[in-house]
Design an enzyme around this catalytic site. Sequence first.
Site, PDB file in Angstrom:
ATOM      1  N   CYS A 131       0.811  -1.223   0.000  1.00  0.00           N
ATOM      2  CA  CYS A 131       0.000   0.000   0.000  1.00  0.00           C
ATOM      3  C   CYS A 131       0.846   1.275   0.000  1.00  0.00           C
ATOM      4  CB  CYS A 131      -0.965   0.000   1.181  1.00  0.00           C
ATOM      5  SG  CYS A 131      -2.170  -1.327   1.064  1.00  0.00           S
ATOM      6  N   HIS A 273      -2.908   7.189   2.602  1.00  0.00           N
ATOM      7  CA  HIS A 273      -3.390   5.920   2.053  1.00  0.00           C
ATOM      8  C   HIS A 273      -4.687   5.577   2.775  1.00  0.00           C
ATOM      9  CE1 HIS A 273      -3.995   1.801   1.224  1.00  0.00           C
ATOM     10  NE2 HIS A 273      -3.607   1.391   2.421  1.00  0.00           N
ATOM     11  N   ASN A 303     -10.246   0.221   0.626  1.00  0.00           N
ATOM     12  CA  ASN A 303      -8.778   0.281   0.540  1.00  0.00           C
ATOM     13  C   ASN A 303      -8.365  -0.308  -0.805  1.00  0.00           C
ATOM     14  OD1 ASN A 303      -6.034  -0.323   0.659  1.00  0.00           O
ATOM     15  ND2 ASN A 303      -6.067  -0.913   2.813  1.00  0.00           N
TER      16      ASN A 303
HETATM   17  N1  COA Z   1     -18.119  -8.156  10.531  1.00  0.00           N
HETATM   18  C1  COA Z   1     -18.458  -8.400  11.802  1.00  0.00           C
HETATM   19  N2  COA Z   1     -17.576  -8.755  12.745  1.00  0.00           N
HETATM   20  C2  COA Z   1     -16.293  -8.824  12.377  1.00  0.00           C
HETATM   21  C3  COA Z   1     -15.854  -8.567  11.060  1.00  0.00           C
HETATM   22  C4  COA Z   1     -16.840  -8.223  10.125  1.00  0.00           C
HETATM   23  N3  COA Z   1     -16.544  -7.950   8.847  1.00  0.00           N
HETATM   24  N4  COA Z   1     -14.511  -8.697  11.004  1.00  0.00           N
HETATM   25  C5  COA Z   1     -14.111  -9.048  12.239  1.00  0.00           C
HETATM   26  N5  COA Z   1     -15.185  -9.130  13.056  1.00  0.00           N
HETATM   27  C6  COA Z   1     -15.224  -9.455  14.475  1.00  0.00           C
HETATM   28  C7  COA Z   1     -14.037 -10.262  14.930  1.00  0.00           C
HETATM   29  O1  COA Z   1     -14.223 -11.628  14.648  1.00  0.00           O
HETATM   30  C8  COA Z   1     -14.033  -9.968  16.408  1.00  0.00           C
HETATM   31  O2  COA Z   1     -14.968 -10.773  17.038  1.00  0.00           O
HETATM   32  P1  COA Z   1     -14.661 -11.359  18.520  1.00  0.00           P
HETATM   33  O3  COA Z   1     -14.518 -10.137  19.398  1.00  0.00           O
HETATM   34  O4  COA Z   1     -15.868 -12.172  18.795  1.00  0.00           O
HETATM   35  O5  COA Z   1     -13.406 -12.140  18.393  1.00  0.00           O
HETATM   36  C9  COA Z   1     -14.528  -8.527  16.470  1.00  0.00           C
HETATM   37  O6  COA Z   1     -15.178  -8.265  15.219  1.00  0.00           O
HETATM   38  C10 COA Z   1     -13.432  -7.519  16.645  1.00  0.00           C
HETATM   39  O7  COA Z   1     -12.405  -7.850  15.738  1.00  0.00           O
HETATM   40  P2  COA Z   1     -11.143  -6.973  15.586  1.00  0.00           P
HETATM   41  O8  COA Z   1     -10.191  -7.624  14.626  1.00  0.00           O
HETATM   42  O9  COA Z   1     -10.675  -6.622  16.959  1.00  0.00           O
HETATM   43  O10 COA Z   1     -11.813  -5.696  14.931  1.00  0.00           O
HETATM   44  P3  COA Z   1     -11.156  -4.328  14.624  1.00  0.00           P
HETATM   45  O11 COA Z   1     -11.960  -3.274  15.263  1.00  0.00           O
HETATM   46  O12 COA Z   1      -9.682  -4.358  14.861  1.00  0.00           O
HETATM   47  O13 COA Z   1     -11.375  -4.193  13.067  1.00  0.00           O
HETATM   48  C11 COA Z   1     -10.110  -4.368  11.053  1.00  0.00           C
HETATM   49  C12 COA Z   1     -10.807  -5.142  12.169  1.00  0.00           C
HETATM   50  C13 COA Z   1      -9.468  -5.356  10.094  1.00  0.00           C
HETATM   51  C14 COA Z   1     -11.171  -3.559  10.317  1.00  0.00           C
HETATM   52  C15 COA Z   1      -9.062  -3.435  11.684  1.00  0.00           C
HETATM   53  O14 COA Z   1      -8.215  -4.193  12.500  1.00  0.00           O
HETATM   54  C16 COA Z   1      -8.253  -2.739  10.665  1.00  0.00           C
HETATM   55  O15 COA Z   1      -8.760  -1.889   9.958  1.00  0.00           O
HETATM   56  N6  COA Z   1      -6.945  -3.036  10.578  1.00  0.00           N
HETATM   57  C17 COA Z   1      -6.065  -2.379   9.650  1.00  0.00           C
HETATM   58  C18 COA Z   1      -6.436  -2.772   8.267  1.00  0.00           C
HETATM   59  C19 COA Z   1      -5.653  -2.026   7.266  1.00  0.00           C
HETATM   60  O16 COA Z   1      -5.646  -0.840   7.268  1.00  0.00           O
HETATM   61  N7  COA Z   1      -4.987  -2.722   6.399  1.00  0.00           N
HETATM   62  C20 COA Z   1      -4.266  -2.164   5.363  1.00  0.00           C
HETATM   63  C21 COA Z   1      -3.019  -1.565   5.847  1.00  0.00           C
HETATM   64  S1  COA Z   1      -2.150  -1.007   4.498  1.00  0.00           S
END
Ligand code: COA
Length: 363
Positions: A131, A273, A303
């Site tokens: 990215c 980004h 993204n």
């Molecule tokens: N819908 C509903 N629930 C979801 C889900 C979805 N699409 N994706 C994950 N969950 C759940 C998980 O299973 C977890 O459940 P649990 O508490 O029962 O285990 C809960 O939501 C929280 O998950 P978590 O991973 O802590 O959520 P988060 O708030 O961190 O959001 C991302 C997940 C991936 C959106 C976030 O971590 C993120 O944006 N990370 C960076 C991604 C990014 O920018 N990547 C590119 C970098 S270049």
Amino acid sequence: MFSTPDRPPSSFVPPPSPPSDRASVLCGLAGWLPARAVTNEELSQRLDTSDTWIRTRTGISRRHFAEPGQATSDLAVEAGHRALRSAGTADVDAVVVATTTPDRSCPATAPLVAGRLGLTGAAAFDISAVCTGFVYGLASATSLITAGMADRVLLIGADTYSTIVDPDDRTNAIIFGDGAGAVVLRAGRADEPGAVGHFDLGSDGTGEELIMVAAGGSRQRSTPGEVDPQDRYFAMRGKEVYRHAVTRMTASARATLKLADCEVDDVDRLVPHQANLRILRSVVDDLGLPAERLVTNIDAVGNTGAASIPLALADAAAQHTIEPGERVLLTAFGGGLTWGSCLLTWPALSQTDPHDTGGTHAP
Ligand code: COA
């Protein structure tokens, strides 16, 4: 250099070096999205998720997916063609494609894109910085120009994450979208609007496992039967990536401002980004930048990897969110881990709306 009797060593004249104020100037911009828009509601019909969860956790409402058979080069050619038109030129010395989803692992995608744009003969290579690819590409293109090796460069950020994300992985399938954005850079002067200024680039390979496609490279080849099918998909440790994205983009943005001898308040627009709206808001908060200076289009595109910054720029320029003369700070973070930032003054450009996906226009 050899000396001859009629040319003593003291008469050696080195090849002309580029003038010290030679700069790389942004002169063309375009974005392109595949026609198929996929809403949160559509994803919620086959994944255990909801529109509310996706919007509140990521700020995304929809994204675009390439059609089956539509490859990264197809998107890149569309954006590249429009960027050349925006720059009013049909000719460049180099074509650089930043992508994590090349058409093939060999050869690079850029020569194919160059050929399809009628630019056979131009230097052409890919940049692999996930990215952060567009900012790394901008630095590479700028270096070619300021070193006097090229007068014009077409830089395209293009990705089709829908081809590497597991459609059943609810965490990643909701975040990523497909798209392409392109810029044309030309040789100019450092005091011109559009002159691409200071860069900060960095990496930390100890974080390799946070974002990866495990199989398909030389470490874990995709020999049928030997590879766990799951290893062919994009994998990300979301929570850790989130923390790195905030701290790395904030630090890189600050480092760039320091190099340019600028204060945070000198920044009119921050174009990060588009990783996750919460990440972007944290970066803005940590920098101490007023919230309205953040440029974001993640709501409509998700993204889009290496396409994310040029697509956000194209959207902002089309909507006049960025105006000529404004100081624009770009910052990115991605797999590798990699990060990078760059400062420029916005020029007057002619360009098209990336959401105008009415047909394809590339040659
Ligand atoms: N819908 C509903 N629930 C979801 C889900 C979805 N699409 N994706 C994950 N969950 C759940 C998980 O299973 C977890 O459940 P649990 O508490 O029962 O285990 C809960 O939501 C929280 O998950 P978590 O991973 O802590 O959520 P988060 O708030 O961190 O959001 C991302 C997940 C991936 C959106 C976030 O971590 C993120 O944006 N990370 C960076 C991604 C990014 O920018 N990547 C590119 C970098 S270049």
